[in-house]
Design an enzyme around this catalytic site. Structure first.
Site, PDB file in Angstrom:
ATOM      1  N   LEU A   1       0.897  -1.332   0.013  1.00  0.00           N
ATOM      2  CA  LEU A   1       0.008   0.013   0.135  1.00  0.00           C
ATOM      3  C   LEU A   1       0.812   1.490  -0.063  1.00  0.00           C
ATOM      4  O   LEU A   1       1.516   1.391   0.766  1.00  0.00           O
ATOM      5  CB  LEU A   1      -0.797   0.108   1.168  1.00  0.00           C
ATOM      6  CG  LEU A   1      -2.211   1.022   1.109  1.00  0.00           C
ATOM      7  CD1 LEU A   1      -3.014   0.769  -0.060  1.00  0.00           C
ATOM      8  CD2 LEU A   1      -2.839   0.779   2.473  1.00  0.00           C
ATOM      9  N   ASP A   2       0.802   2.105  -1.159  1.00  0.00           N
ATOM     10  CA  ASP A   2       1.722   3.142  -1.157  1.00  0.00           C
ATOM     11  C   ASP A   2       2.011   3.954  -0.039  1.00  0.00           C
ATOM     12  O   ASP A   2       1.013   4.198   0.672  1.00  0.00           O
ATOM     13  CB  ASP A   2       1.193   3.942  -2.340  1.00  0.00           C
ATOM     14  CG  ASP A   2       1.178   3.197  -3.717  1.00  0.00           C
ATOM     15  OD1 ASP A   2       2.048   2.044  -3.780  1.00  0.00           O
ATOM     16  OD2 ASP A   2       0.486   3.590  -4.451  1.00  0.00           O
ATOM     17  N   ILE A   3       3.006   4.641  -0.240  1.00  0.00           N
ATOM     18  CA  ILE A   3       3.299   5.773   1.127  1.00  0.00           C
ATOM     19  C   ILE A   3       2.276   6.902   1.168  1.00  0.00           C
ATOM     20  O   ILE A   3       1.839   7.069   2.240  1.00  0.00           O
ATOM     21  CB  ILE A   3       4.641   6.083   1.027  1.00  0.00           C
ATOM     22  CG1 ILE A   3       4.938   7.126   2.401  1.00  0.00           C
ATOM     23  CG2 ILE A   3       4.829   7.122  -0.171  1.00  0.00           C
ATOM     24  CD1 ILE A   3       6.380   7.547   2.470  1.00  0.00           C
TER      25      ILE A   3
ATOM     26  N   SER B   1      -0.899   6.559   0.298  1.00  0.00           N
ATOM     27  CA  SER B   1      -2.271   5.786   0.368  1.00  0.00           C
ATOM     28  C   SER B   1      -2.490   5.517   1.683  1.00  0.00           C
ATOM     29  O   SER B   1      -1.744   5.288   2.711  1.00  0.00           O
ATOM     30  CB  SER B   1      -2.215   4.614  -0.729  1.00  0.00           C
ATOM     31  OG  SER B   1      -2.034   5.015  -1.786  1.00  0.00           O
TER      32      SER B   1
END
Length: 304
Positions: A180-182, A184
């Site tokens: 899960l992206d930084i 997001s």
């Protein structure tokens, strides 16, 4: 008779045709009862097809043996790493026989079972659900970034009356099952259980993930159709997705894969910019009312 030669076989067999009809005279036809039998054309070896050698097929040959650890992982018994550990400890039985040698192989149809100690070991492993905030990386920490696992502390546990208490052993081998992206937020799974990791991120995983995405820009019906099916990233076609409008500036995405920054890059390809992204579901497990920055254990009744 001296001075006269017998007719050769070729001349005797040579039919003379009538100039008028071109038909062979009956008296000049070869007596087929005495003619040499015709030879069948030579058969090609079954090991050669179109000039290329091929392995002969033996339908009676048994299937090739496969590493037991690979079979265990494919059947969801455990991860390959755990399988090797269990084999080394003598906790694996193949067709009722205890196996303790690493690299052992067996028939793909073999019956594999685990010792009760291996089962107890698996039961003790925890899976954690975290509501990840923006600013934390899900995987290996990058310079100047904090890994999401740093949030798994007793004071951040979201507890109910029947919730198990946190113990330091919960952190041993704990790793994210997916990214899960930084920038997001939303549901992030961290687990000690290789079976869960394989289920969520294995090559044959069919678990879908749901996201709420706030965007800006113009999106026509053609662009929406492309988001659902028709885009490629890094020269690889994306799997079909489910994308729909929820309101004037928010889209709902359901994906069955997790390429790096996939949703943001998909939106860029159709002229949209992502302003916010939140994952709210993985399989049948929802983020629900888990507060931002807090975590809880996966309950025994929950299945992805």
């Amino acid at each position: 008779m001296a001075g006269s030669a017998l007719p050769s076989a070729d001349s005797a067999a040579r039919a003379q045709r009538s100039p008028a009809t071109g038909q062979v005279s009956p008296r000049q036809q070869i007596d087929r009862s005495t003619a040499s039998p015709l030879r069948a054309p030579p058969q090609r070896s079954p090991a050669v097809v179109a000039g290329k050698p091929t392995a002969p097929t033996d339908v009676s040959a048994p299937p090739a043996a496969v590493r037991i650890s690979k079979l265990m992982a494919e059947r969801g018994l455990c991860s390959r790493r755990d399988a090797d550990d269990y084999i080394a400890k003598g906790w694996v039985f193949v067709d009722g026989k205890r196996i303790s040698e690493l690299g052992s192989r067996s028939s793909p149809s073999a019956v594999i079972s685990l010792d009760r100690r291996a089962l107890a070991n698996q039961e003790a492993r925890r899976t954690i659900l975290l509501h990840k905030p923006v600013g934390y990386v899900s995987g290996q920490p990058e310079p100047g970034c904090t890994p999401a696992v740093a949030l798994i502390q007793p004071e951040r546990q979201f507890r109910t009356a029947d919730t198990p208490a946190f113990h330091r052993s919960c952190l041993r081998g704990l790793a994210p099952a997916g990214r899960l992206d930084i920038d997001s937020t939303g549901l992030l799974v961290l687990t000690q259980d290789g079976r869960v990791a394989r289920q969520l991120v294995g090559e044959d995983s069919t678990i879908d993930k749901e996201y709420l995405v706030r965007v800006e820009g113009q999106l026509d019906s053609r662009g929406l159709a492309l988001l659902n099916n028709g885009l490629s990233l890094d020269e690889r076609r994306l799997k079909p997705a489910q994308v729909e409008w929820l309101n004037a500036d928010q889209l709902r995405f359901v994906l069955r894969e997790g390429r790096k920054r996939q949703i943001r890059r998909m939106c860029e390809l159709v002229g949209l910019r992502v302003l916010g992204l939140k994952r709210v579901r993985i399989g049948a497990v929802r983020l629900g009312d888990l507060p931002l920055g807090q975590w809880r254990f996966l309950r025994p009744d929950e299945v992805f």
